[in-house]
Design a protein around this motif. Sequence first.
Motif, short mmCIF file in Angstrom:
data_model
loop_
_atom_site.label_atom_id
_atom_site.label_comp_id
_atom_site.label_asym_id
_atom_site.label_seq_id
_atom_site.Cartn_x
_atom_site.Cartn_y
_atom_site.Cartn_z
N LYS A 189 0.85 -1.19 0.00
CA LYS A 189 0.00 0.00 0.00
C LYS A 189 0.88 1.24 0.00
O LYS A 189 1.87 1.30 0.74
CB LYS A 189 -0.92 0.00 1.22
CG LYS A 189 -1.92 1.16 1.24
CD LYS A 189 -2.86 1.02 2.43
CE LYS A 189 -3.93 2.11 2.45
NZ LYS A 189 -3.35 3.45 2.67
N ALA A 190 0.55 2.18 -0.86
CA ALA A 190 1.25 3.47 -0.90
C ALA A 190 0.20 4.56 -1.00
O ALA A 190 -0.46 4.70 -2.03
CB ALA A 190 2.19 3.51 -2.10
N GLY A 191 0.02 5.32 0.07
CA GLY A 191 -1.03 6.32 0.09
C GLY A 191 -2.38 5.66 -0.06
O GLY A 191 -2.72 4.73 0.67
N ALA A 192 -3.16 6.10 -1.05
CA ALA A 192 -4.49 5.53 -1.27
C ALA A 192 -4.48 4.33 -2.21
O ALA A 192 -5.52 3.74 -2.47
CB ALA A 192 -5.41 6.61 -1.84
N VAL A 193 -3.30 3.96 -2.69
CA VAL A 193 -3.19 2.91 -3.70
C VAL A 193 -2.80 1.58 -3.06
O VAL A 193 -1.79 1.49 -2.34
CB VAL A 193 -2.16 3.28 -4.78
CG1 VAL A 193 -2.01 2.15 -5.79
CG2 VAL A 193 -2.58 4.56 -5.49
N HIS A 194 -3.57 0.54 -3.35
CA HIS A 194 -3.21 -0.83 -2.98
C HIS A 194 -2.67 -1.51 -4.23
O HIS A 194 -3.25 -1.39 -5.31
CB HIS A 194 -4.42 -1.59 -2.46
CG HIS A 194 -4.91 -1.12 -1.13
ND1 HIS A 194 -4.56 -1.73 0.05
CD2 HIS A 194 -5.70 -0.07 -0.81
CE1 HIS A 194 -5.13 -1.08 1.05
NE2 HIS A 194 -5.83 -0.07 0.56
N TYR A 195 -1.56 -2.20 -4.10
CA TYR A 195 -1.00 -2.89 -5.26
C TYR A 195 -0.74 -4.35 -4.91
O TYR A 195 -0.35 -4.69 -3.79
CB TYR A 195 0.26 -2.19 -5.78
CG TYR A 195 1.35 -1.91 -4.77
CD1 TYR A 195 2.48 -2.72 -4.70
CD2 TYR A 195 1.28 -0.82 -3.92
CE1 TYR A 195 3.50 -2.46 -3.80
CE2 TYR A 195 2.28 -0.54 -3.01
CZ TYR A 195 3.39 -1.37 -2.95
OH TYR A 195 4.41 -1.12 -2.04
N HIS A 196 -1.02 -5.22 -5.89
CA HIS A 196 -1.05 -6.66 -5.66
C HIS A 196 -0.36 -7.39 -6.80
O HIS A 196 -0.48 -6.99 -7.96
CB HIS A 196 -2.49 -7.18 -5.60
CG HIS A 196 -3.45 -6.30 -4.84
ND1 HIS A 196 -3.92 -5.10 -5.34
CD2 HIS A 196 -4.05 -6.48 -3.64
CE1 HIS A 196 -4.75 -4.56 -4.45
NE2 HIS A 196 -4.86 -5.38 -3.43
N LEU A 197 0.29 -8.49 -6.49
CA LEU A 197 0.84 -9.38 -7.50
C LEU A 197 0.13 -10.72 -7.35
O LEU A 197 0.21 -11.36 -6.31
CB LEU A 197 2.35 -9.54 -7.32
CG LEU A 197 3.07 -10.23 -8.48
CD1 LEU A 197 2.94 -9.41 -9.76
CD2 LEU A 197 4.55 -10.43 -8.15
N LEU A 198 -0.58 -11.12 -8.41
CA LEU A 198 -1.42 -12.32 -8.38
C LEU A 198 -0.83 -13.42 -9.25
O LEU A 198 -0.17 -13.15 -10.25
CB LEU A 198 -2.81 -11.99 -8.91
CG LEU A 198 -3.84 -11.34 -7.97
CD1 LEU A 198 -3.35 -10.02 -7.44
CD2 LEU A 198 -5.17 -11.15 -8.70
N GLN A 199 -1.10 -14.66 -8.82
CA GLN A 199 -0.70 -15.83 -9.59
C GLN A 199 -1.77 -16.90 -9.46
O GLN A 199 -2.45 -17.00 -8.44
CB GLN A 199 0.63 -16.38 -9.07
CG GLN A 199 1.25 -17.46 -9.95
CD GLN A 199 2.63 -17.88 -9.45
OE1 GLN A 199 2.86 -17.95 -8.23
NE2 GLN A 199 3.54 -18.15 -10.35
#
Length: 204
Positions: A189-199
């Motif tokens: 998470k960075a600020g309001a952004v959630h980031y994900h790596l999916l497999q």
Amino acid sequence: MPRSSSHSRAGAASAGRGEPHTVRIIGGDWKRTPLPVLELDGLRPTPDRVRETLFNWLGQRLDGQRCLDLFAGSGALGFEAASRGAARVVMVERNARAARQLRENQARLAARAIEIAEADGLRLAASLAPGSFDVVFLDPPFDEEILPRALALAMPLVAANGWLYVESGAPLDDESAALAGWSIARHGKAGAVHYHLLQRENDE
């Protein structure tokens, strides 16, 4: 940055004349190279720190890999992938001014591995062959209706043992129907952004 309800990180209209600023490539052949980016409504370049984390997760180099950025916007993810050795990077952007800026940056770098499609990301995704890409970058507008549709279209495009990167305004739920058959390998998470790596679960 403002969020757009259109199917493009750049949005359907610009704010004023859209004067450019820059995004910096973090690693690879074009490390530290600044690229002009237009100031447009909804344009939300992936921050340096997030891109650095993402490519640490992916192993720094993407030599020979095929990548797709369905909502290219500034092109930060696509240019980063090409800089790190990707054999093919398809960047999709429907905003004409943003797409033109992508082409100008592509020419500036003589980036032959990059293909730029001025098109709607969701419509183009529906026309692509399954398993066509090793890495798919998915950073659509933060819209509750667009994200499930984008996920459903992007998931089949990922090759076996490939990765799907997703940015969203809320964390993805491992147990949600949209992620059936997939697992979240990494999340930040960075600020309001959630980031994900999916497999895919059967690829682990």
